[in-house]
Write a protein that holds these residues in place. Structure first.
Motif, PDB file in Angstrom:
ATOM      1  N   GLY A   6       0.805  -1.471   0.057  1.00 36.78           N
ATOM      2  CA  GLY A   6       0.018  -0.060  -0.005  1.00 36.78           C
ATOM      3  C   GLY A   6       0.938   1.156  -0.176  1.00 36.78           C
ATOM      4  N   ALA A   7       0.027   2.507   0.093  1.00 34.33           N
ATOM      5  CA  ALA A   7       0.845   3.702  -0.050  1.00 34.33           C
ATOM      6  C   ALA A   7       1.914   3.986   1.096  1.00 34.33           C
ATOM      7  CB  ALA A   7      -0.031   4.717  -0.108  1.00 34.33           C
ATOM      8  N   MET A   8       1.661   3.634   2.394  1.00 33.21           N
ATOM      9  CA  MET A   8       2.566   3.602   3.267  1.00 33.21           C
ATOM     10  C   MET A   8       3.735   3.057   3.183  1.00 33.21           C
ATOM     11  SD  MET A   8       2.658   5.645   6.014  1.00 33.21           S
ATOM     12  CE  MET A   8       4.507   5.816   5.727  1.00 33.21           C
ATOM     13  N   HIS A   9       3.584   1.806   2.834  1.00 31.64           N
ATOM     14  CA  HIS A   9       4.640   0.794   2.623  1.00 31.64           C
ATOM     15  C   HIS A   9       5.689   1.458   1.631  1.00 31.64           C
ATOM     16  CE1 HIS A   9       6.796  -2.906   1.296  1.00 31.64           C
ATOM     17  NE2 HIS A   9       6.727  -3.341   2.709  1.00 31.64           N
ATOM     18  N   ARG A  10       4.927   1.816   0.488  1.00 31.39           N
ATOM     19  CA  ARG A  10       6.033   2.522  -0.709  1.00 31.39           C
ATOM     20  C   ARG A  10       6.587   3.787  -0.124  1.00 31.39           C
ATOM     21  NH1 ARG A  10       1.450   0.724  -3.492  1.00 31.39           N
ATOM     22  NH2 ARG A  10       0.427   2.766  -3.361  1.00 31.39           N
ATOM     23  N   LEU A  11       5.719   4.566   0.455  1.00 31.29           N
ATOM     24  CA  LEU A  11       6.343   5.974   1.064  1.00 31.29           C
ATOM     25  C   LEU A  11       7.468   5.575   2.174  1.00 31.29           C
ATOM     26  CD1 LEU A  11       6.236   8.931   1.143  1.00 31.29           C
ATOM     27  CD2 LEU A  11       4.477   8.637   2.991  1.00 31.29           C
ATOM     28  N   GLY A  12       7.315   4.633   3.036  1.00 28.20           N
ATOM     29  CA  GLY A  12       8.266   4.631   3.980  1.00 28.20           C
ATOM     30  C   GLY A  12       9.504   3.835   3.324  1.00 28.20           C
ATOM     31  N   ASN A  13       9.362   2.997   2.482  1.00 28.04           N
ATOM     32  CA  ASN A  13      10.523   2.189   1.911  1.00 28.04           C
ATOM     33  C   ASN A  13      11.393   3.535   1.101  1.00 28.04           C
ATOM     34  OD1 ASN A  13      10.364  -0.106   3.077  1.00 28.04           O
ATOM     35  ND2 ASN A  13       9.227  -1.227   1.088  1.00 28.04           N
ATOM     36  N   SER A  14      10.593   4.281   0.359  1.00 26.26           N
ATOM     37  CA  SER A  14      11.258   5.378  -0.493  1.00 26.26           C
ATOM     38  C   SER A  14      11.986   6.244   0.532  1.00 26.26           C
ATOM     39  CB  SER A  14      10.095   6.071  -1.331  1.00 26.26           C
ATOM     40  OG  SER A  14      10.821   7.202  -1.847  1.00 26.26           O
ATOM     41  N   ILE A  15      11.534   6.689   1.647  1.00 26.86           N
ATOM     42  CA  ILE A  15      12.195   7.702   2.552  1.00 26.86           C
ATOM     43  C   ILE A  15      13.463   7.058   3.072  1.00 26.86           C
ATOM     44  CG2 ILE A  15      11.946   8.779   4.691  1.00 26.86           C
ATOM     45  CD1 ILE A  15       8.908   9.255   3.920  1.00 26.86           C
ATOM     46  N   TYR A  16      13.318   5.647   3.535  1.00 31.31           N
ATOM     47  CA  TYR A  16      14.400   5.107   4.114  1.00 31.31           C
ATOM     48  C   TYR A  16      15.536   4.936   3.162  1.00 31.31           C
ATOM     49  CZ  TYR A  16      12.481   3.442   8.754  1.00 31.31           C
ATOM     50  OH  TYR A  16      12.127   3.692   9.944  1.00 31.31           O
ATOM     51  N   ARG A  17      15.328   4.469   1.952  1.00 33.14           N
ATOM     52  CA  ARG A  17      16.465   4.068   0.808  1.00 33.14           C
ATOM     53  C   ARG A  17      17.000   5.602   0.753  1.00 33.14           C
ATOM     54  NH1 ARG A  17      12.280   0.950  -1.673  1.00 33.14           N
ATOM     55  NH2 ARG A  17      11.909   2.534  -3.009  1.00 33.14           N
ATOM     56  N   ARG A  18      16.286   6.541   0.266  1.00 33.47           N
ATOM     57  CA  ARG A  18      16.870   7.965  -0.208  1.00 33.47           C
ATOM     58  C   ARG A  18      17.821   8.537   0.955  1.00 33.47           C
ATOM     59  NH1 ARG A  18      11.389  10.306  -2.683  1.00 33.47           N
ATOM     60  NH2 ARG A  18      12.635  12.205  -3.021  1.00 33.47           N
ATOM     61  N   LEU A  19      17.075   8.548   2.296  1.00 31.29           N
ATOM     62  CA  LEU A  19      18.028   8.988   3.411  1.00 31.29           C
ATOM     63  C   LEU A  19      19.267   8.050   3.532  1.00 31.29           C
ATOM     64  CD1 LEU A  19      15.089   9.977   5.923  1.00 31.29           C
ATOM     65  CD2 LEU A  19      16.702  11.399   4.610  1.00 31.29           C
ATOM     66  N   ALA A  20      18.901   6.773   3.499  1.00 28.62           N
ATOM     67  CA  ALA A  20      20.441   6.058   3.574  1.00 28.62           C
ATOM     68  C   ALA A  20      21.304   6.056   2.435  1.00 28.62           C
ATOM     69  CB  ALA A  20      19.909   4.517   3.683  1.00 28.62           C
ATOM     70  N   ARG A  21      20.845   6.527   1.326  1.00 30.97           N
ATOM     71  CA  ARG A  21      22.036   6.779   0.299  1.00 30.97           C
ATOM     72  C   ARG A  21      22.563   8.169   0.802  1.00 30.97           C
ATOM     73  NH1 ARG A  21      17.774   4.563  -3.517  1.00 30.97           N
ATOM     74  NH2 ARG A  21      17.169   6.576  -3.899  1.00 30.97           N
ATOM     75  N   LYS A  22      21.894   9.118   1.133  1.00 29.67           N
ATOM     76  CA  LYS A  22      22.648  10.241   1.412  1.00 29.67           C
ATOM     77  C   LYS A  22      23.461   9.865   2.644  1.00 29.67           C
ATOM     78  CE  LYS A  22      19.075  13.656   0.274  1.00 29.67           C
ATOM     79  NZ  LYS A  22      19.579  14.531  -0.457  1.00 29.67           N
ATOM     80  N   ALA A  23      23.237   9.170   3.434  1.00 27.58           N
ATOM     81  CA  ALA A  23      23.999   9.036   4.615  1.00 27.58           C
ATOM     82  C   ALA A  23      25.437   8.202   4.186  1.00 27.58           C
ATOM     83  CB  ALA A  23      23.415   8.100   5.848  1.00 27.58           C
ATOM     84  N   GLN A  24      25.108   7.124   3.504  1.00 29.25           N
ATOM     85  CA  GLN A  24      26.251   6.320   2.827  1.00 29.25           C
ATOM     86  C   GLN A  24      27.109   7.116   1.987  1.00 29.25           C
ATOM     87  OE1 GLN A  24      24.893   3.357  -0.044  1.00 29.25           O
ATOM     88  NE2 GLN A  24      26.938   2.380  -0.106  1.00 29.25           N
ATOM     89  N   ARG A  25      26.711   8.112   1.335  1.00 29.08           N
ATOM     90  CA  ARG A  25      27.843   8.861   0.606  1.00 29.08           C
ATOM     91  C   ARG A  25      28.390  10.041   1.353  1.00 29.08           C
ATOM     92  NH1 ARG A  25      24.060  10.689  -2.582  1.00 29.08           N
ATOM     93  NH2 ARG A  25      23.461  12.765  -1.549  1.00 29.08           N
TER      94      ARG A  25
END
Length: 203
Positions: free
Chosen positions: A128-147
């Motif tokens: 559902g929408a929350m699952h997609r939104l949550g995964n997107s937020i985590y992935r994008r923030l994690a990529r920033k932290a990784q970089r």
């Protein structure tokens, strides 16, 4: 169909939509009251004074009801701009803005998101929408932290999850009357600054 018939049909549809919203809001209330996502349509029917069959006519099973609860929360998070907050140019700014939006959200609307996804089975199976939104937020923030912090992908995701937990705990304390919102907001800001500054891994 004459005007009277059109009005009657529209009113019927609106009443049906209102009933569905009421059921979702009651499910949300019970999740927060019980501190668990393990609720059933029968629980909702009992508190609303309606039949289980009426609830099942809107939500085929408990997963559908929980998905509707979470989709409502996704809409409430998108409205103040959490999706845009991730676009801030650096990890600290993006993480701070997302955390504060989430903090305000939980203070205002409760912890249904956390309580639903704390359950491992639900976390795996509730799309559902929350699952997609949550995964997107985590992935994008994690990529920033990784970089920016020179973390591995695994550790970067861990940092995001730890900082997310700070806003969840801060919201819980605010809702319980143990700290003010300003105190919780300051805690979020300090923790994020520490992770993105003092706790950078040594090269």
């Amino acid at each position: 169909m004459d005007d009277m018939g059109q009005r009657g049909e529209g009113q019927t549809r609106m009443k049906a939509a209102d009933r569905a919203v009421t059921m979702v809001e009651e499910a949300d209330r019970q999740i927060n009251l019980r501190r668990s996502a393990r609720i059933s349509p029968a629980d909702i029917a009992g508190d609303l004074g309606t039949s289980r069959s009426r609830v099942y006519s809107y939500f085929a099973d408990p997963a559908a009801l929980l998905r509707a609860v979470l989709d409502r929360h996704a809409d409430l998070l998108v409205a103040p701009g959490i999706d845009n907050a991730i676009e801030r140019p650096d990890f600290a700014s993006a993480m701070t803005d997302c955390s504060l939006i989430y903090l305000r959200h939980v203070v205002a609307h409760g912890a249904a998101i956390e309580l639903c996804f704390r359950d491992k089975w639900l976390a795996r199976n509730l799309d559902g929408a929350m699952h997609r939104l949550g995964n997107s937020i985590y992935r994008r923030l994690a990529r920033k932290a990784q970089r920016e912090l020179n973390y591995s992908a695994h550790d970067a995701l861990g940092v995001v999850q730890i900082l997310q937990a700070v806003s969840e705990e801060g919201a819980r304390l605010v809702r319980n009357g143990e700290v003010s919102f300003d105190k919780a907001e300051g805690l979020c800001r300090r923790e994020i600054a520490a992770w993105s500054g003092e706790l950078r891994p040594a090269n």
